[in-house]
Design an enzyme around this catalytic site. Sequence first.
Site, PDB file in Angstrom:
ATOM      1  N   VAL A  37      -9.084  -3.805   2.354  1.00 23.43           N
ATOM      2  CA  VAL A  37      -7.660  -3.510   1.524  1.00 23.43           C
ATOM      3  C   VAL A  37      -6.955  -4.559   1.069  1.00 23.43           C
ATOM      4  CG1 VAL A  37      -5.849  -2.434   1.822  1.00 23.43           C
ATOM      5  CG2 VAL A  37      -7.667  -1.773   2.531  1.00 23.43           C
ATOM      6  N   THR A  73      -1.428   0.427   6.309  1.00 28.57           N
ATOM      7  CA  THR A  73      -2.338   0.440   7.306  1.00 28.57           C
ATOM      8  C   THR A  73      -2.343   2.519   7.477  1.00 28.57           C
ATOM      9  OG1 THR A  73      -2.004  -1.770   7.858  1.00 28.57           O
ATOM     10  CG2 THR A  73      -2.000   0.432   9.136  1.00 28.57           C
ATOM     11  N   HIS A  76      -0.313  11.386   3.411  1.00 27.59           N
ATOM     12  CA  HIS A  76      -1.361  10.908   2.852  1.00 27.59           C
ATOM     13  C   HIS A  76      -3.009  11.394   3.866  1.00 27.59           C
ATOM     14  CE1 HIS A  76      -4.777   8.581   0.853  1.00 27.59           C
ATOM     15  NE2 HIS A  76      -4.461   7.417   2.301  1.00 27.59           N
TER      16      HIS A  76
END
Length: 306
Positions: A14, A120, A176
Amino acid sequence: MKMRKVVIIGAGHVGSHCGYTLAHSGITDEIVLVDVDKDKAYAQALDIADSVSFCERETVVRSGDYKDCEDAAIVVIAIGEARKPGQTRLDMLGRSVEMLKELLAQLSPYKISGIVVTITNPADIVADFVRKGLGLERNKVFGTGTLLDTARLIRTLSEESGVSRHSIQAFSLGEHGDSSMIPFSTVTIGGIPFDDYNISKEKVLEATRQIGMTIIEGKKSTEFGIGRALTEMAACILRDEKKIMPASVLLQGEYGQYDVHCGVPCLIGKNGIEKIIELPLTEEEQEMLNRSCEIIKQHIEMASQD
């Protein structure tokens, strides 16, 4: 503070793709990768720096250390382990908290003046944990939250309707994660309300929630979508664009919620979160958001006890 300097903490899948996308966007002057594995951060920075040779605008890309955060306009926290097939984002809480405690200890000697954006997972709980750990205002520490969920939602709506993504207005709200919700009453496709289209709400919601796991099952990680999402958010800050996009921000009365980070539409500019946009939800939609926030709150409490 260097107005176009971005520090990315975490040089894995990422973090490195965020760095790559930022470098090719031309919105930054300097990108610094920081990782506990210094050799990896150095190698990733070299690799990205090579690619800049083909860009119209040059950007300095290098590895560095935590002190670089002091004069950065944006600090991106992208540490953590990749989600495994079958693993929810909430399942990652324990290990993420361990790593965040170590990171916050490393950052404690330095004064961070810029905006902190967390990626994260679990995204909402991590945003809350980092904000508390750094002791910064809510407008200056927030997560990407449901920004990526919203990108997936718009893609799904485009595929189902046959209308360009650029003509669709929609947001994913809440966690999320698996309890995210879609306020379909506010969705428009080409200016026409969602209900005027023959599209299954259940199918759209399920697709939005499951796309991430489908990607992980196929290639073991997600990286391109979040890299672009982070770049869009960074552009809003660095260019003071005043765009509205979802972010995981601390709610203090908005949507009837207190002391919880969750994804909601926000006006984002040079000061970070400059305004939280409260969509007019139906009673059913509000209840779905309440349930999602309750799940986040439960895990915020768990993180505080670790």
